[in-house]
Design an enzyme around this catalytic site. Structure first.
Site, PDB file in Angstrom:
ATOM      1  N   HIS A 169      16.004 -42.515  37.037  1.00 56.07           N
ATOM      2  CA  HIS A 169      14.743 -42.324  37.762  1.00 56.07           C
ATOM      3  C   HIS A 169      14.677 -43.172  39.031  1.00 56.07           C
ATOM      4  O   HIS A 169      13.912 -42.876  39.943  1.00 56.07           O
ATOM      5  CB  HIS A 169      13.537 -42.593  36.856  1.00 56.07           C
ATOM      6  CG  HIS A 169      13.249 -44.032  36.576  1.00 56.07           C
ATOM      7  ND1 HIS A 169      13.585 -44.649  35.386  1.00 56.07           N
ATOM      8  CD2 HIS A 169      12.647 -44.998  37.312  1.00 56.07           C
ATOM      9  CE1 HIS A 169      13.191 -45.904  35.413  1.00 56.07           C
ATOM     10  NE2 HIS A 169      12.624 -46.143  36.573  1.00 56.07           N
ATOM     11  N   ASP A 199      18.333 -41.213  31.163  1.00 57.74           N
ATOM     12  CA  ASP A 199      17.862 -42.052  32.270  1.00 57.74           C
ATOM     13  C   ASP A 199      18.937 -43.048  32.715  1.00 57.74           C
ATOM     14  O   ASP A 199      18.641 -44.192  33.041  1.00 57.74           O
ATOM     15  CB  ASP A 199      16.578 -42.796  31.891  1.00 57.74           C
ATOM     16  CG  ASP A 199      15.814 -43.298  33.122  1.00 57.74           C
ATOM     17  OD1 ASP A 199      16.122 -42.829  34.234  1.00 57.74           O
ATOM     18  OD2 ASP A 199      14.931 -44.156  32.969  1.00 57.74           O
ATOM     19  N   SER A 272      13.508 -51.770  36.845  1.00 53.50           N
ATOM     20  CA  SER A 272      14.230 -50.599  36.358  1.00 53.50           C
ATOM     21  C   SER A 272      15.702 -50.675  36.705  1.00 53.50           C
ATOM     22  O   SER A 272      16.076 -50.887  37.855  1.00 53.50           O
ATOM     23  CB  SER A 272      13.662 -49.320  36.973  1.00 53.50           C
ATOM     24  OG  SER A 272      12.713 -48.741  36.136  1.00 53.50           O
TER      25      SER A 272
END
Length: 523
Positions: A169, A199, A272
């Site tokens: 992402h 992901d 992230s």
């Protein structure tokens, strides 16, 4: 693999949301705050640096910047901890910090259904909101024009020649990806591949002799173990936070394939793709999401197990994409009442509610009402365990299913199907000489909910338009039912018409409840 969990609601109505830990800002905002440099807090001391061998990285930094610096060779592994001992976080950061990188992305994207209620001008994190269970999604939004975006994330180097892991992402829809090392050198990165199912994304930069992390075994991690996260929350470089493993094997909405590691280590937007370390400085996970009512950290964060990430990485490096097994069943939880009615000693397993026709499950003899209690000998305690066991297998793999049926235990063998890749679902019709003239449609299959909403039994969803189709008035969000009177169910149906090189096609589309023919001149 499908499940019966409800889809999430609109962001504006959420009291609780899951936020993927990435920082993104729309280009409508003017200016940006500079990142605070924590390098001095985490660099090795001078004595240690003099003892380490130093080699200058061979690749040139972005924009020709001549930042002189030597690659740091990781220190010796930190000794195993006795039970109950506190990790040496200072040593872990000094050893592993140089291999943690910042990832900056830029590009354009169309807001999707999860972005529907986000105010692009006022909410810099609108791209990465995801809903939690039990909240009803609003009406499907008509796709809007693409919006420029910039984003920040984290990553870590796993090979000295420039291989980097991060979240899919973080680089989604990115046209420009830049990696910033801990010594402030910057490199343009190539996305070797990204797998939205797990992901995971793999990047490559042209560099040599880079510092690397040490990879651990996430299967050995236990609840209560201490962990350390390093990343760039809100763009603050080389930030370290610590906590413990709160739970393992968590299944999240729309992420059922990944058995997440839950921790209370502080993770915020920008973390992230950053690494999660165990007490001896080995990477055991990739920080990916947080559970929050405010958009910031509230004590619950989730990491992708490194064993899952490395399996996906190997596929991406070899083929450019990751493929996942599919059994073809819808399952639900077994509660006490169901367990008693099935004659089971305790409530466990995944109750098969539906078997897809022609699927691997159907061919193996699975039936609605069966309870899957194990896959290849690995127990299925609850229904959420099944998607990860199946989804992390490869198409074509054979799995042995332990099934409870009519008061007895049975064993079945299933050869798994493949889940269509993201590229396959979104391939554009009419691209390439073999397909004939270019139509200019990005198409994908309709799911069951979309078919019910549109009131159709078949068709393809138009996700994007360009060229001839756009000029003719075809819109994103239309449902394509037929081409030149021939019903379409797959991309191949569309290509079959285009291979005849027609000068014009008539597209039958459904839009806002109305069905209409749209002529599209192809020249």
């Amino acid at each position: 693999m499908s499940s019966n969990s409800k889809q999430a609601g609109r962001v504006s109505t959420l009291s609780t949301v899951v936020v993927t830990a990435g920082v993104t800002a729309a280009v409508v905002a003017a200016g940006s705050a500079g990142a605070i440099d924590f390098k001095s807090l985490f660099g090795a001391d001078k004595a240690q640096q003099q003892q380490q061998s130093q080699q200058v990285a061979s690749a040139a930094p972005v924009n020709g910047g001549a930042v002189a610096g030597a690659a740091l060779v990781p220190a010796a592994p930190i000794a195993p901890l006795p039970p109950g001992a506190v990790p040496d976080y200072r040593a872990i950061v000094k050893q592993a910090g140089p291999a943690v990188v910042g990832v900056t992305v830029a590009g354009e994207r169309k807001p999707d259904a999860d972005d529907e209620a986000a105010d692009i001008e006022n909410d810099p994190f609108f791209q990465f909101f995801r809903g939690m269970p039990g909240m009803q999604r609003g009406q499907r939004m008509r796709p809007q024009a693409k919006v420029p975006f910039k984003g920040l994330g984290s990553g870590f180097v796993i090979s000295a020649d420039g291989l980097i892991l991060t979240n899919a992402h973080v680089v989604r829809d990115a046209k420009d990806v830049t990696v910033k090392l801990s010594d402030h050198r910057e490199y343009k990165a190539k996305v070797l591949g990204a797998d939205p199912v797990t992901d995971i994304a793999v990047l490559r930069i042209e560099a040599k002799n880079l510092p690397v992390v040490r990879l651990g075994n996430s299967d050995d991690l236990e609840v209560g173990d201490r962990v350390l996260a390093i990343g760039a929350p809100y763009g603050l470089e080389q930030t370290a936070t610590q906590g413990i493993v709160s739970a393992k094997g968590r299944s999240l909405p729309n992420d059922a394939v990944v058995p997440f590691i839950q921790t209370d280590a502080a993770v915020n937007p920008g973390n992230s793709g950053g690494p999660l370390f165990d007490g001896v400085g080995s990477v055991v996970g990739i920080n990916a999401q947080i559970y929050s009512q405010s958009g910031g950290f509230q004590g619950v964060s989730f990491a992708i197990p490194i064993n899952v990430a490395l399996k996906v990485k190997d596929q991406i490096v070899a083929t450019g994409e990751a493929r996942h097994g599919r059994l073809g069943v819808a399952v639900q939880e077994v509660n006490q009442a169901l367990a008693e009615s099935f004659g089971m000693g305790k409530p466990e397993g995944a109750l098969v509610a539906k078997v897809d026709k022609g699927s691997a499950a159907a061919k193996a003899g699975l039936q609605a009402g069966d309870v899957i209690t194990a896959v290849d000998g690995r127990p299925v305690r609850e229904s959420g365990t099944l998607p990860s066991l199946i989804g992390l297998a490869a198409p074509g793999d054979k799995v042995v299913l332990t099934v409870w049926r009519e008061g007895k235990q049975h064993t079945l063998e299933a050869k798994l199907d493949g889940v269509p890749s993201e590229h396959g679902l979104q391939a554009k019709a009419g691209n390439g000489e073999a397909d004939g003239p270019q139509l200019g449609l990005a198409l994908r299959d309709l799911n069951k909910a979309e078919k019910r909403e549109a009131g159709v039994a078949q068709g393809l969803l138009i996700e994007d338009t360009e060229g001839a189709a756009a000029r003719a008035g075809i819109q994103a969000g239309d449902v394509l039912l037929a081409v030149n009177g021939r019903p379409v169910q797959t991309m191949d149906d569309v290509r079959a018409v285009l291979k005849q090189h027609p000068k014009q096609v008539a597209l039958l589309v459904k839009r806002d409840g109305d069905t209409l023919f749209v002529p599209v001149p192809l020249g």
